[in-house]
Scaffold this motif. Structure first.
Motif, PDB file in Angstrom:
ATOM      1  N   UNK A 143       1.005  -1.214   0.293  1.00 57.00           N
ATOM      2  CA  UNK A 143      -0.061  -0.363   0.062  1.00 57.00           C
ATOM      3  C   UNK A 143       0.272   1.419  -0.365  1.00 57.00           C
ATOM      4  N   UNK A 144       0.355   2.693  -0.496  1.00 56.08           N
ATOM      5  CA  UNK A 144       1.281   3.478  -0.849  1.00 56.08           C
ATOM      6  C   UNK A 144       1.113   4.468   0.359  1.00 56.08           C
ATOM      7  N   UNK A 145       2.106   5.151   0.675  1.00 51.11           N
ATOM      8  CA  UNK A 145       2.292   5.612   1.451  1.00 51.11           C
ATOM      9  C   UNK A 145       3.006   7.058   1.636  1.00 51.11           C
ATOM     10  N   UNK A 146       3.051   8.235   2.991  1.00 52.19           N
ATOM     11  CA  UNK A 146       3.542   9.465   1.985  1.00 52.19           C
ATOM     12  C   UNK A 146       4.418   9.743   3.536  1.00 52.19           C
ATOM     13  N   UNK A 147       5.411   9.748   3.059  1.00 52.59           N
ATOM     14  CA  UNK A 147       6.888   9.635   3.978  1.00 52.59           C
ATOM     15  C   UNK A 147       7.370  11.081   3.116  1.00 52.59           C
ATOM     16  N   UNK A 166       0.990  17.204   7.767  1.00 55.05           N
ATOM     17  CA  UNK A 166       1.103  17.758   7.393  1.00 55.05           C
ATOM     18  C   UNK A 166       1.454  18.969   5.560  1.00 55.05           C
ATOM     19  N   UNK A 167      -0.895  19.656   6.374  1.00 56.90           N
ATOM     20  CA  UNK A 167      -1.296  20.262   4.945  1.00 56.90           C
ATOM     21  C   UNK A 167       0.186  21.606   4.498  1.00 56.90           C
ATOM     22  N   UNK A 175      -8.810  14.177   3.672  1.00 57.58           N
ATOM     23  CA  UNK A 175      -7.910  12.654   3.402  1.00 57.58           C
ATOM     24  C   UNK A 175      -6.597  12.835   2.768  1.00 57.58           C
ATOM     25  N   UNK A 176      -6.491  13.942   1.474  1.00 51.65           N
ATOM     26  CA  UNK A 176      -5.162  14.344   0.703  1.00 51.65           C
ATOM     27  C   UNK A 176      -4.138  14.847   1.654  1.00 51.65           C
ATOM     28  N   UNK A 177      -4.812  15.299   2.557  1.00 50.85           N
ATOM     29  CA  UNK A 177      -3.391  16.051   3.428  1.00 50.85           C
ATOM     30  C   UNK A 177      -2.049  15.024   3.433  1.00 50.85           C
ATOM     31  N   UNK A 178      -0.801  14.889   3.676  1.00 50.49           N
ATOM     32  CA  UNK A 178       0.281  14.057   3.540  1.00 50.49           C
ATOM     33  C   UNK A 178      -0.012  14.157   5.623  1.00 50.49           C
ATOM     34  N   UNK A 179      -0.073  12.597   5.570  1.00 47.59           N
ATOM     35  CA  UNK A 179       0.271  12.071   6.556  1.00 47.59           C
ATOM     36  C   UNK A 179       1.682  11.389   6.732  1.00 47.59           C
ATOM     37  N   UNK A 180       2.567  11.399   7.845  1.00 49.58           N
ATOM     38  CA  UNK A 180       3.538  10.720   7.549  1.00 49.58           C
ATOM     39  C   UNK A 180       3.880   9.704   9.261  1.00 49.58           C
TER      40      UNK A 180
END
Length: 847
Positions: free
Chosen positions: A256-260, A386-387, A487-492
């Protein structure tokens, strides 16, 4: 006379010693000539004897108690030099059982045993004898001793050194009877250092300015300009991403894709602003534990959470969780200590003084996260949002709209069900006729109802009170809009410790389901202890790692920096500073660099500047036959660095030379050109690659989306980013050329580069060939090179003139627009020329 092997003592010992492990030749091939010529100095235990023991003895007589034979240990002084039943008699090699065994011809007595397929060389035997006869002076492995700062040595050729590095290198060369190479030509030098510090080739105007600058400090000013470039961080972060196992997906089958990526951008920015390496370390391991830590320090701890996440069905959550913590501990051990801690998951290390207890004591520092290991959520808490500035503005607007909709619902509820302010509508007398489930919904404050509750209320009132139902629907729509955008805001994923510490146990054979004895967070017993009063958490560990008392961190870090610029470290094994790793070729230089790094505040840019401004770095990389035979891998540093560029740099070079490169720094990952079906085949069709359009196709390689189970196809030889990797792999196979000659990225780059040449150079073929050559190689072609290239222009031009459709087809590669004003035959001819130049050996190599 040699005593016979007939005594009971000898027989008992023989049964154990026959099982001594065997291994490699002593790793002192490049030990200074002064130690080999003339009168030899005392034998150095750490660098000359310990490797013999490690390679040949430790497997059966070393740290691992489970494989130790007959209770004999040769890794500890008090046991190796024991007075009872001695095997080493200081001052008397002819009475030492060790020497009797390694020189025996009896297959039942000789050590290492014949079945091992190994034996000591005569030089090793002689070295052992001399060491014993000199008194068998003991010592520790060199890497575990504090770095010793020595004065740069005196040299005969005093005009060559530029800084202290050169005196260490030159002293070694002079001891070997060798001389350094002359300085590289200036065009070659600017290309070398620009690629090394920014990962991009110099522009022709930058080369012209440098060549025209007669000032003595012209090169130093060039280096300072490159160090200040925003592209410095993009280049320097690449090896850090490999070490940090950074990727944009979880790995394993689900992947699954992640937002790191915000963590990746933080690392680039931190390197650009030259955040001291000790802070760079502490923030990434324990930024959340710092007093008054902010978003930046917490974001930095994403380093620890870059590990893979397993979401496969049937996988046990606790097994996952333990794997994640092991990955964190082993990554820290590799990156900062250069030790192979993974060897200790199941047993004591067989060569280094690292025990299984040491492993789980290090594990305990990272074992406090609230992560359970359940599921494959790529945003497993703890996380931080982290918007961007634009996202924050829009989110505020959506929140305002939701509040307005909520107030409208509350106002209508007050009309329908009058009730005192501050109380729920359910207390109104008018609710007594309603069903209990409806009253329960009214009991929830309007601002706290979730989507399902609002939908239930809509259905309840759409017939009886359609206006009320409409207001409820409006609130639900506003809630959907806000949550959907959120949900489009990156969550690290970041680090955080649980309020109540989790107990840590040593795990039998590394199995999560076999805990044995309890262990506390601690550092390896073979290294300096944590300072008194230091917290037993990640912050205490991080500060210990960058303490001046730690003998490894500074050495390991400067060695990787040296590897980055010279292709191979002063220690060839950057991942292993243990006794099985290679000894440094220039030990005094390594220690001087380590102490200088600490003395100057862990300043990475200063370290890099020191290396690239040295005369050692500036040497020509030409390899005369005699030097190639004497030192083929340039371990003695008698020439400048020359090795193949990493694939990502080859791509960035092509984009930069073509003019297509988009130099924007930072942002979400992009999906450039990639052959069809690669993702689908690797994921059984569950993931489909949808490449981007526009400028995303031409971003730097560091921003390319990295699917962990199948990395970007253009980046051959790169680490898979599944585990920590600190040693690059370099190969040269036809598969590389298939990419750089045929991939859309390179064909399009050649076409764009041809357009650049045809529209900016003069009209003569000579001028055009010269510009194309300089865009990639920074220098002008020689007369012979120009003749060959011009001949190819004529030949290819004839072929395209005979088949204009082939020319148009060749020019159709890529999404960037083609210049319709250019003659397709001439355009395609120079595109082919540019492709040839991009594929020259010199273009793919750092000269």
């Amino acid at each position: 006379m040699r005593p016979k092997h007939s005594s009971t003592r000898h027989f008992r010992l023989g049964r154990s010693v026959r099982r001594w492990g065997a291994c490699l030749v002593l790793a002192t091939t490049f030990w200074p000539a002064v130690a080999r010529a003339g009168t030899p100095g005392p034998v150095d235990f750490s660098r000359e004897i310990l490797p013999i023991f490690s390679d040949n003895c430790f497997r059966c007589h070393g740290p691992d108690a489970k494989t130790r034979k007959a209770g004999l240990r040769l890794d500890l002084k008090e046991q190796a030099l024991r007075a009872t039943d001695p095997v080493i008699v200081p001052g008397k090699s002819d009475e030492s059982e060790v020497i009797l065994r390694v020189t025996s011809r009896d297959p039942d007595e000789v050590m290492p045993p014949p079945k091992s397929g190994r034996s000591l060389t005569p030089a090793q035997v002689e070295r052992l004898k001399r060491w014993i006869d000199e008194g068998a002076m003991w010592g520790r492995h060199w890497a575990l001793e504090p770095p010793r700062r020595s004065e740069p040595p005196a040299v005969r050729e005093r005009g060559w050194p530029v800084n202290p590095i050169d005196r260490f290198v030159l002293a070694r060369l002079e001891a070997e009877g060798m001389s350094p190479s002359p300085e590289a030509e200036r065009a070659t030098l600017i290309r070398r250092v620009t690629l090394d510090l920014t990962g991009l080739p110099p522009a022709p105007e930058e080369v012209d300015a440098f060549l025209a600058d007669p000032a003595p400090d012209a090169y130093e000013r060039l280096v300072d300009r490159l160090l200040a470039s925003p592209h410095y961080g993009e280049r320097m972060v690449w090896e850090w991403l490999d070490a940090a196992r950074y990727a944009d997906s979880n790995g394993y089958q689900g992947d699954a894709e992640r937002t790191m990526w915000p963590w990746r951008d933080w690392a680039i920015e931190a390197l650009n602003r030259d955040l001291p390496f000790d802070q760079f370390t502490v923030w990434q391991l324990a930024g959340d534990l710092l007093p008054g830590s902010g978003v930046e320090q917490k974001l930095a701890t994403g380093f620890c959470r870059n590990h893979m996440i397993n979401g496969e069905g049937g996988r046990i959550a606790e097994e996952n969780r333990v794997d994640y913590v092991m990955d964190m501990a082993e990554t820290a051990g590799t990156v900062w200590l250069g030790l192979t801690f993974n060897c200790c998951r199941c047993h004591d290390h067989k060569y280094d003084p690292l025990t299984q207890r040491d492993y789980y004591s290090l594990f305990a520092f990272f074992n406090q996260t609230p992560v359970t290991g359940g599921g494959g959520d790529p945003q497993t808490p703890p996380v931080i949002e982290l918007p961007s500035r634009e996202q924050t503005t829009k989110l505020e607007a959506l929140d305002a709209s939701l509040r307005e909709a909520m107030k409208a619902v509350e106002a209508m509820e007050q009309q329908l069900f009058p009730h005192p302010s501050g109380t729920p509508a359910s207390v109104s007398p008018k609710t007594t006729v309603l069903k209990s489930e409806v009253v329960a919904l009214l009991d929830v404050p309007a601002g706290r109802r979730d989507r399902g509750q609002l939908e239930q209320m809509e259905k309840q009132w759409e017939a009886a009170e359609p206006a009320f139902a409409a207001q409820l629907k409006a609130q639900r729509a506003a809630l959907d809009a806000r949550d959907g955008f959120s949900k489009t805001i990156p969550r690290v994923m970041v680090m955080e410790d649980m309020p109540r510490p989790r107990e840590t146990f040593l795990l039998a054979r590394g199995s999560y389901e076999k805990p044995t004895e309890k262990v506390d967070p601690d550092v390896p017993t073979s290294l300096p202890p944590l300072p008194p009063g230091a917290p037993r958490n990640r912050l205490g560990l991080a500060r210990w790692l960058v303490s001046p008392d730690n003998p490894l961190t500074a050495r390991v870090t400067v060695n990787r920096a040296w590897q980055q610029f010279f292709g191979i470290g002063l220690v060839k094994t950057p991942e292993d500073f243990g006794v099985q790793g290679e000894a440094p070729t220039h030990p005094e230089l390594l220690d001087w660099l380590a102490t200088e790094f600490v003395r100057t505040g862990w300043d990475l840019k200063r370290l890099h500047r020191l290396i690239v401004t040295s005369a050692t770095y500036r040497q020509s990389s030409r390899i005369p036959p005699a030097l190639a035979e004497r030192d083929p891998r340039n371990r003695l540093l008698a020439r400048g660095p020359r090795f193949r560029l990493p694939a990502w740099m080859i791509r960035d070079q092509a984009l930069a030379a073509s003019g297509l490169l988009v130099r924007k720094v930072g942002g979400p990952p992009v999906k450039p050109y990639q052959p069809e079906g690669v993702w689908e085949e690797a994921t059984f069709g569950t993931k489909r690659y949808q490449r981007d359009k526009g400028e995303a196709l031409y971003r730097r390689s560091v921003y390319t989306f990295w699917r962990r189970i199948v990395g970007p196809t253009e980046f051959f030889d790169n680490a898979a980013r599944q585990t920590c990797v600190v040693k690059p792999t370099r190969t040269n196979t036809p598969l590389h050329a298939l990419t750089t000659l045929n991939d859309v990225t390179y064909v399009e780059a050649a076409r764009a580069m041809a357009e650049r040449v045809l529209t900016t150079a003069g009209s003569s073929p000579d001028e055009r060939v010269e510009l194309a050559f300089r865009l990639v190689l920074a220098r002008k072609p020689t007369a012979e090179e120009a003749r060959v290239l011009l001949a190819s222009v004529v030949r290819v031009g004839r072929e395209f003139a005979a088949d204009r459709e082939a020319a148009k087809k060749y020019l159709a590669a890529g999404d960037s627009p083609r210049n319709q004003a250019l003659d397709p035959v001439e355009y395609a001819t120079f595109a082919a020329l540019c492709s040839a130049i991009l594929n020259l050996d010199e273009a793919l190599i750092k000269e």
